[in-house]
Design a protein around this motif. Structure first.
Motif, PDB file in Angstrom:
ATOM      1  N   THR A  39       0.847  -1.182   0.000  1.00 55.80           N
ATOM      2  CA  THR A  39       0.000   0.000   0.000  1.00 55.80           C
ATOM      3  C   THR A  39       0.889   1.241   0.000  1.00 55.80           C
ATOM      4  O   THR A  39       2.094   1.169   0.313  1.00 55.80           O
ATOM      5  CB  THR A  39      -0.896   0.047   1.247  1.00 55.80           C
ATOM      6  OG1 THR A  39      -0.062   0.210   2.404  1.00 55.80           O
ATOM      7  CG2 THR A  39      -1.745  -1.211   1.387  1.00 55.80           C
ATOM      8  N   ALA A  40       0.312   2.377  -0.314  1.00 54.89           N
ATOM      9  CA  ALA A  40       1.061   3.637  -0.280  1.00 54.89           C
ATOM     10  C   ALA A  40       1.589   3.900   1.124  1.00 54.89           C
ATOM     11  O   ALA A  40       2.726   4.377   1.297  1.00 54.89           O
ATOM     12  CB  ALA A  40       0.173   4.780  -0.744  1.00 54.89           C
ATOM     13  N   ALA A  41       0.803   3.564   2.138  1.00 51.89           N
ATOM     14  CA  ALA A  41       1.241   3.760   3.528  1.00 51.89           C
ATOM     15  C   ALA A  41       2.435   2.863   3.862  1.00 51.89           C
ATOM     16  O   ALA A  41       3.357   3.295   4.572  1.00 51.89           O
ATOM     17  CB  ALA A  41       0.083   3.477   4.483  1.00 51.89           C
ATOM     18  N   GLN A  42       2.440   1.632   3.356  1.00 51.44           N
ATOM     19  CA  GLN A  42       3.567   0.733   3.611  1.00 51.44           C
ATOM     20  C   GLN A  42       4.832   1.245   2.924  1.00 51.44           C
ATOM     21  O   GLN A  42       5.918   1.218   3.515  1.00 51.44           O
ATOM     22  CB  GLN A  42       3.230  -0.676   3.130  1.00 51.44           C
ATOM     23  CG  GLN A  42       2.193  -1.365   3.989  1.00 51.44           C
ATOM     24  CD  GLN A  42       1.677  -2.642   3.360  1.00 51.44           C
ATOM     25  OE1 GLN A  42       1.516  -2.747   2.145  1.00 51.44           O
ATOM     26  NE2 GLN A  42       1.383  -3.628   4.203  1.00 51.44           N
TER      27      GLN A  42
END
Length: 74
Positions: A39-42
């Motif tokens: 994900t973008a957060a990861q």
């Protein structure tokens, strides 16, 4: 081609067989880590951690130390 069971059929298998199946599935995923989407957060967190490491590479622990601590806690 191997026989593919439905999810309901898998849930009816004995626990030992479900564990074996789960391990086989996980090993197939782990053998291709480049195909696991992040994900973008990861990605952001990985970048943050890497930047932190670059700013102070002597801080922290090596993977072998971390792994040994994790295994000792089992």
């Amino acid at each position: 081609m191997e026989n593919v069971a439905s999810i309901s059929e898998v849930f009816r298998l004995p626990i030992e067989e479900r564990i074996r199946l789960a391990q086989a599935i996980w090993e197939s995923v782990a053998s291709s880590p480049d195909q696991v989407p992040l994900t973008a957060a990861q990605v952001k967190e990985l970048d943050r951690c890497y930047d932190e490491y670059l700013s102070n590479p002597v801080e922290g622990s090596s993977w072998s130390d971390v792994k040994a601590r994790l295994l000792a806690g089992l």
